[in-house]
Design an enzyme around this catalytic site. Structure first.
Site, mmCIF file in Angstrom:
data_model
loop_
_atom_site.group_PDB
_atom_site.id
_atom_site.type_symbol
_atom_site.label_atom_id
_atom_site.label_comp_id
_atom_site.label_asym_id
_atom_site.label_seq_id
_atom_site.Cartn_x
_atom_site.Cartn_y
_atom_site.Cartn_z
ATOM 1 N N LYS A 137 0.869 -1.188 0.000
ATOM 2 C CA LYS A 137 0.000 0.000 0.000
ATOM 3 C C LYS A 137 0.898 1.229 0.000
ATOM 4 O O LYS A 137 1.962 1.223 0.629
ATOM 5 C CB LYS A 137 -0.865 0.016 1.272
ATOM 6 C CG LYS A 137 -2.084 0.901 1.179
ATOM 7 C CD LYS A 137 -3.272 0.147 0.637
ATOM 8 C CE LYS A 137 -4.500 1.012 0.540
ATOM 9 N NZ LYS A 137 -5.661 0.262 0.075
ATOM 10 N N VAL A 185 -19.725 1.712 -4.624
ATOM 11 C CA VAL A 185 -20.076 0.301 -4.440
ATOM 12 C C VAL A 185 -21.500 0.162 -3.907
ATOM 13 O O VAL A 185 -22.311 -0.589 -4.466
ATOM 14 C CB VAL A 185 -19.080 -0.404 -3.485
ATOM 15 C CG1 VAL A 185 -19.459 -1.872 -3.306
ATOM 16 C CG2 VAL A 185 -17.656 -0.291 -4.019
HETATM 17 N N1 LIG Z 1 -14.463 0.996 -4.769
HETATM 18 C C1 LIG Z 1 -14.005 -0.222 -4.657
HETATM 19 O O1 LIG Z 1 -13.821 -0.934 -5.660
HETATM 20 C C2 LIG Z 1 -13.727 -0.800 -3.294
HETATM 21 C C3 LIG Z 1 -12.974 -1.975 -3.204
HETATM 22 C C4 LIG Z 1 -12.751 -2.536 -1.936
HETATM 23 C C5 LIG Z 1 -13.231 -1.902 -0.808
HETATM 24 N N2 LIG Z 1 -13.937 -0.735 -0.923
HETATM 25 C C6 LIG Z 1 -14.422 -0.113 0.310
HETATM 26 O O2 LIG Z 1 -15.835 0.008 0.244
HETATM 27 C C7 LIG Z 1 -16.260 1.204 0.886
HETATM 28 C C8 LIG Z 1 -17.046 2.058 -0.104
HETATM 29 O O3 LIG Z 1 -16.214 2.324 -1.222
HETATM 30 P P1 LIG Z 1 -16.728 3.271 -2.402
HETATM 31 O O4 LIG Z 1 -15.724 3.144 -3.493
HETATM 32 O O5 LIG Z 1 -18.162 2.999 -2.655
HETATM 33 O O6 LIG Z 1 -16.543 4.675 -1.706
HETATM 34 P P2 LIG Z 1 -17.371 6.027 -2.023
HETATM 35 O O7 LIG Z 1 -16.567 7.119 -1.419
HETATM 36 O O8 LIG Z 1 -17.762 6.096 -3.453
HETATM 37 O O9 LIG Z 1 -18.733 5.802 -1.186
HETATM 38 C C9 LIG Z 1 -18.783 5.808 0.198
HETATM 39 C C10 LIG Z 1 -20.117 6.403 0.575
HETATM 40 O O10 LIG Z 1 -20.290 6.245 1.985
HETATM 41 C C11 LIG Z 1 -20.826 7.459 2.486
HETATM 42 N N3 LIG Z 1 -20.514 7.531 3.921
HETATM 43 C C12 LIG Z 1 -19.363 7.918 4.511
HETATM 44 N N4 LIG Z 1 -19.467 7.835 5.842
HETATM 45 C C13 LIG Z 1 -20.714 7.371 6.091
HETATM 46 C C14 LIG Z 1 -21.436 7.088 7.292
HETATM 47 N N5 LIG Z 1 -20.878 7.258 8.504
HETATM 48 N N6 LIG Z 1 -22.691 6.629 7.190
HETATM 49 C C15 LIG Z 1 -23.272 6.466 5.970
HETATM 50 N N7 LIG Z 1 -22.647 6.733 4.804
HETATM 51 C C16 LIG Z 1 -21.381 7.175 4.876
HETATM 52 C C17 LIG Z 1 -20.198 8.546 1.641
HETATM 53 O O11 LIG Z 1 -20.958 9.749 1.672
HETATM 54 C C18 LIG Z 1 -20.211 7.895 0.257
HETATM 55 O O12 LIG Z 1 -21.405 8.151 -0.456
HETATM 56 C C19 LIG Z 1 -14.981 1.874 1.409
HETATM 57 O O13 LIG Z 1 -14.766 1.461 2.731
HETATM 58 C C20 LIG Z 1 -13.905 1.302 0.507
HETATM 59 O O14 LIG Z 1 -12.638 1.316 1.130
HETATM 60 C C21 LIG Z 1 -14.200 -0.182 -2.129
#
Ligand SMILES: NC(=O)c1ccc[n+]([C@@H]2O[C@H](COP(=O)([O-])OP(=O)(O)OC[C@H]3O[C@@H](n4cnc5c(N)ncnc54)[C@H](O)[C@@H]3O)[C@@H](O)[C@H]2O)c1
Length: 361
Positions: free
Chosen positions: A91, A199
Site C-alpha cells: 500500500k 459500491v
Molecule cells: N471501490 C471499490 O472498488 C472498493 C474496493 C474494496 C473496498 N472498498 C471499500 O468500500 C467502501 C465504499 O467504497 P466506495 O468506493 O463505494 O466509496 P465512495 O466514497 O464512493 O462511497 C462511500 C459512501 O459512503 C458514504 N458515507 C461515509 N461515511 C458514512 C457514514 N458514517 N454513514 C453512511 N454513509 C457514509 C459517503 O458519503 C459515500 O457516499 C470503502 O470502505 C472502501 O474502502 C471499495
C-alpha cells in the site's frame, strides 16, 4: 510548488509504536516535486508482486500516514491471498497535512513523486487508485513507472473496479443468506445499506433488481435521489445500524462496527464492502456472541483487486474475471463452514484461509 514537510523533532510516534511490523520493505521519502511525505509499504511478496492502492489523505502527522500504510499493506496481503491471487500485499500512503487542500498541480506532482518511489522498488509493488486518488491520477503515476494499474479505460487501462467489488459483495450476500436462511433468494429479504457511493449505489441497484426490500442511508443527503429512484426507505445515517432487518450492509467508511453499534444491531448477519469494518479486533467475538453472522470484509470486498489483477493482464477475459468474482461467495461459504466446524470466529477462519496459502508457497 514545493510544500514544507511536516516533520518536527517532537513527532508523536504513538501511531508507529502501535503498528505491527513484519514488512519486507518500507520506503519513506519526501517527494522532490511535492514536498509531501510518501510511504510505500511492501508487506509481502511471497505470493507475487505486491498489489494495493495509493491513498492520499489528510493525517495529523506524517507518522500517522506511515502507520496507516503499515496496517493497510498487511491487510492487502490477507485480501490478495484470500482472493486466490498470486499477489502480495502493499500500500502507498501520501501524507497531506491537516487543513491542506492540494491543487490539481500539487496532486500531479505528488503522483509523479509516487511513481518515482514505486519505480525505485524494482517491481516489488504495483499501485492502483484508492481513497483520495483516481484512475486519472494513476495515469500520471504511469508517466514515471509501469507498475500501476487501473488507468482510465479510454487510456487503455482497466478503469474503475467498483462494478467487480459490488458483484463480489452481492455474491457474498447470497452466500450469507444461504447460511442463515437456507436460500440464496433475496426476494423479500430486508437489507440495510449504509453508504450509497460507488459500491453501495451499485449494490442497491442489483439487490433491488433481485427483489430485496431496502432501507438505505448516506451522510451525503444527495443520495436520497437514488433511494427515491429505487423506492428504498431512507433512514438517518446514525440510526441505520439499529433498523430491524435481515442483513446490515456497511458500504461507507471503516470502523463502522464499533462496540456500541454491535450491541445495537437488529439483524441476523452483516456483510458489506467497507474496509476495516471492525473498530476493534475483538468485534468479531462480540458479533459471534450476539449470534450475528459476519462475513469478513477483506474477503467480501476482494472483487476490486481480482478485477485490477486480471483485467490488467494482456490476455484479460471478461467471463473469467466475472467467474472469479462470483466465486467470492463460495469462499465466504467455506469460511462460515470452517468457523462453525472449528468453533472459531469468521475472522479467525478467514485469516487462517489466507495464511494457509502464504505458508504453503
Ligand atoms: N471501490 C471499490 O472498488 C472498493 C474496493 C474494496 C473496498 N472498498 C471499500 O468500500 C467502501 C465504499 O467504497 P466506495 O468506493 O463505494 O466509496 P465512495 O466514497 O464512493 O462511497 C462511500 C459512501 O459512503 C458514504 N458515507 C461515509 N461515511 C458514512 C457514514 N458514517 N454513514 C453512511 N454513509 C457514509 C459517503 O458519503 C459515500 O457516499 C470503502 O470502505 C472502501 O474502502 C471499495
Amino acid at each position: 510548488m514545493i510544500m514544507q514537510p511536516s516533520t518536527t523533532l517532537e513527532a508523536p510516534v504513538s501511531a508507529i509504536e502501535n503498528a505491527e511490523f513484519g514488512h519486507e520493505n518500507v520506503l519513506i521519502s519526501t517527494g522532490k516535486r511535492s514536498g509531501l511525505v510518501i510511504c510505500v509499504a511492501v508487506h509481502s511478496t511471497v505470493l507475487g508482486q505486491a498489489l494495493g492502492g495509493a491513498r492520499m489523505w489528510n493525517y495529523p502527522h506524517w507518522t500517522d500516514a506511515v502507520a496507516d500504510s503499515l496496517r493497510l499493506s498487511a491487510a492487502m496481503t490477507l485480501k490478495n491471498s484470500a482472493a486466490g491471487l498470486n499477489r502480495g500485499g502493499g500500500k502507498s500512503v501520501i501524507h497531506i497535512p491537516l487543513g491542506v487542500v492540494l491543487t490539481g498541480e500539487q496532486k500531479r506532482d505528488a503522483m509523479l513523486d509516487l511513481g518515482d518511489a514505486i519505480e525505485s522498488l524494482n517491481g516489488a509493488y504495483m499501485t492502483a487508485e484508492d481513497v483520495g486518488t483516481s484512475a486519472e491520477l494513476m495515469a500520471v503515476v504511469a508517466e514515471r513507472t509501469e507498475h500501476v494499474c487501473g488507468l482510465p479505460a479510454d487510456q487503455g487501462g482497466a478503469g474503475e473496479p467498483a462494478d467487480a467489488t459490488a458483484a463480489g459483495v452481492h455474491a457474498s450476500i447470497l452466500a450469507t443468506c444461504e447460511a442463515l436462511f437456507g436460500t440464496r433468494d433475496v426476494a423479500g429479504r430486508h437489507l440495510v445499506i449504509s453508504g450509497l457511493g460507488q459500491v453501495g449505489g451499485r449494490l442497491a441497484r442489483s439487490l433491488t433488481a433481485a427483489g430485496a426490500v431496502l432501507t438505505v442511508t448516506d451522510v451525503n443527503l444527495d443520495r436520497k435521489l437514488l433511494a427515491a429512484e429505487l423506492s428504498a426507505n431512507w433512514v438517518d445515517a446514525d440510526e441505520a445500524h439499529s433498523v430491524i432487518a435481515d442483513l446490515y450492509v456497511p458500504c461507507g467508511m471503516g470502523g463502522a462496527l464499533s462496540p456500541r453499534v454491535i450491541r445495537e444491531l437488529n439483524v441476523s448477519g452483516v456483510v458489506g464492502a467497507a474496509n476495516n469494518q471492525l473498530a476493534q479486533h475483538d468485534g468479531a467475538e462480540a458479533l459471534a456472541e450476539r449470534g450475528i453472522l459476519w462475513a469478513p470484509d477483506f474477503v467480501v470486498n476482494g472483487g476490486g483487486v481480482i478485477y485490477l489483477d486480471m483485467a490488467s493482464a494482456p490476455d484479460a477475459d471478461a467471463d473469467a474475471i466475472a467467474q472469479r468474482v462470483e466465486a467470492i461467495g463460495d469462499t465466504v461459504a467455506t469460511i462460515f463452514r470452517d468457523a462453525a466446524a472449528l468453533s472459531i470466529t469468521t475472522l479467525d477462519a478467514a485469516e487462517r484461509l489466507a495464511q494457509s496459502r502464504l505458508v504453503t508457497v
